[in-house]
Design a protein around this motif. Structure first.
Motif, PDB file in Angstrom:
ATOM      1  N   LYS A 288       0.764  -1.188  -0.400  1.00  0.00           N
ATOM      2  CA  LYS A 288       0.005   0.357  -0.169  1.00  0.00           C
ATOM      3  C   LYS A 288       0.789   1.494   0.025  1.00  0.00           C
ATOM      4  N   LYS A 289       0.755   2.520  -0.423  1.00  0.00           N
ATOM      5  CA  LYS A 289       1.245   3.510  -0.245  1.00  0.00           C
ATOM      6  C   LYS A 289       1.498   4.056   0.411  1.00  0.00           C
ATOM      7  N   SER A 290       0.217   4.411   1.049  1.00  0.00           N
ATOM      8  CA  SER A 290      -0.240   5.009   2.435  1.00  0.00           C
ATOM      9  C   SER A 290      -1.184   4.226   3.403  1.00  0.00           C
ATOM     10  N   TYR A 291      -1.316   4.215   4.833  1.00  0.00           N
ATOM     11  CA  TYR A 291      -2.051   3.769   5.504  1.00  0.00           C
ATOM     12  C   TYR A 291      -3.408   3.798   5.015  1.00  0.00           C
ATOM     13  N   LEU A 292      -3.646   4.669   4.436  1.00  0.00           N
ATOM     14  CA  LEU A 292      -5.745   5.111   4.421  1.00  0.00           C
ATOM     15  C   LEU A 292      -5.929   5.103   2.992  1.00  0.00           C
ATOM     16  N   SER A 293      -4.884   4.572   1.986  1.00  0.00           N
ATOM     17  CA  SER A 293      -4.843   4.444   0.366  1.00  0.00           C
ATOM     18  C   SER A 293      -6.532   3.048   1.224  1.00  0.00           C
ATOM     19  N   PRO A 294      -6.990   2.647  -0.285  1.00  0.00           N
ATOM     20  CA  PRO A 294      -8.166   1.981  -0.341  1.00  0.00           C
ATOM     21  C   PRO A 294      -7.534   1.032  -0.971  1.00  0.00           C
TER      22      PRO A 294
END
Ligand code: PLP
Length: 391
Positions: A288-294
């Motif tokens: 994932k590219k960021s923690y919140l990325s879906p």
């Protein structure tokens, strides 16, 4: 909210038995590789032949030029459409005789026309004066067919613009061909590959009718229509079944040529070989590219440069299968190379099980056409895609 669960029906694409043969290969071999089932190719060829028995089939070699595929189709009675002298050499070396070969590329070097003529080729496509003059110098007396331009709309992989000319231009070329000592034999068109709008054939056939009449008034009798390819493989976007295509196209032909059909040629590539292939790949990385990325990025060991070039603009959407179950989430699929273009699907979101991880096998269906020969030679050091033949 109820979580969507992963569902994929292998049987929609092939029998369990055929799929098991692919899995057996996957046990013994490094991924990625392509497995091509010759029995499927035989069935596809015979289905087309029986649904359009009046047409002569010229298999478009570029779709899958493996020797085993060519030999099988030769035994089944196919003719062949070549695009280069290299394809010509290959199939001549397999024992295919020149009267079963057409040179269908309208973009040719003069020396290659001579080479083909010397090897016995007497049927050439053309769409320009310059090319026709080369043919007249190097392949005297040969039959030529003239390629009409087609917009290619409705096709997932259009061939528009690059090939063919408008009817008024073709009309002039036909008249000129006689003066140049060639035999104006027929017309050709290609409605675009993976054409999902069957009505596209109607328009091109009507143009042929019009030109047959127009040149007839000048004393030239054309004898043949070459309808190219465009018949479908089974990808994610739905199409009609082949018999619907052949029934409708036959009706268009009979409407425009009620007094009897001219000689009809078809040049299927994709529809003969696409469904025979499964690419077996492996997941290299999930991230994932960021923690919140879906979205999760799923990197495979195959990409745009190792066989999946038809994912350009996400044109061809291959059915993709993993042997896991459970709830799904949307993923972005990418290849393994250090090129940022090597992303397969980003706008169209595939849904794969949440549980997938490194080293899981990924089966990419309907990959028998336009894959292996498109794979690059050692970009980033990755070797070209291997291919195995099964029956
Ligand atoms: C590529 C090509 C074909 C094959 O088209 P498919 O849509 O793959 O069946 C046929 N004829 C010509 C001239 C081609 O260039």
């Amino acid at each position: 909210m109820k979580k969507e669960r992963y569902s994929f029906s292998v049987e929609e694409y092939m029998t369990k038995e055929r799929f098991n043969k692919v899995k057996k290969l996957a046990k013994k071999n490094q991924t990625p590789f392509l497995a091509v089932n010759l029995s499927v190719i035989k069935e596809k060829y015979e289905e087309l032949k029986s649904n359009m028995s009046f047409a002569k089939i010229y298999y478009a070699i570029k779709a899958n030029p493996a020797d085993e595929v060519i030999k099988l189709l030769f035994e089944l009675g196919s003719n062949f459409d070549i695009a280069s002298v290299y394809e010509l050499d290959q199939i001549l070396s397999l024992g295919i005789t020149p009267e079963r070969i057409s040179f269908g590329n309208t973009i040719k070097k003069e020396k290659d026309i001579k080479y083909a003529f010397d090897k016995g080729i007497r049927l050439f496509a053309t769409d320009s004066l310059s090319d026709m003059e080369k043919i007249s110098r190097q392949a005297k007396g040969s039959k030529v067919f003239f390629r009409l331009i087609s917009e290619g709309s409705g096709a997932d992989w259009p061939l528009s613009r690059k090939f063919g000319a408008h009817p008024d231009k073709i009309y002039q070329l036909i008249l000129k061909s006689k003066e140049l000592g060639l035999e104006p034999y027929g017309l050709s068109f290609h409605v675009g590959s993976q054409q999902r709008d069957i009505g596209q054939w109607d328009e091109s056939i009507a143009q042929c009718r019009y030109l047959f009449e127009a040149v007839n008034e000048k004393g030239i009798k054309l004898k043949m229509i070459n309808m190219g390819g465009g018949f479908p493989g089974k990808y994610k976007n739905p199409t009609y079944d082949l018999p619907v295509y052949t029934k409708e196209i036959t009706r268009f032909l009979k409407e425009d040529f009620p007094e009897g059909l001219p000689e009809i040629i078809i040049e299927p590539g994709r529809s003969i070989v696409a469904d025979s292939g499964v690419i077996v790949s492996e997941i290299v990385l999930v991230s994932k590219k960021s923690y919140l990325s879906p979205y999760r990025w799923v990197y495979l060991d195959i990409g745009k440069f190792s066989g999946l070039i038809e994912t350009l603009d996400e044109s061809i959407k291959y059915p993709i299968y993993v042997e896991k179950s459970g709830s799904v989430s949307e993923v972005i699929l990418a290849g393994p190379t250090c090129d940022s273009q090597d992303v397969l699907y980003e706008n169209f979101k595939y849904k794969l099980p949440a549980k997938i991880k490194d080293k899981d096998k990924v089966y990419i269906f309907t990959t028998g056409a336009y894959t292996q020969t498109y794979s690059s030679v050692y970009f980033n050091g990755f070797p070209p895609l291997k291919m195995f033949v099964i029956e």
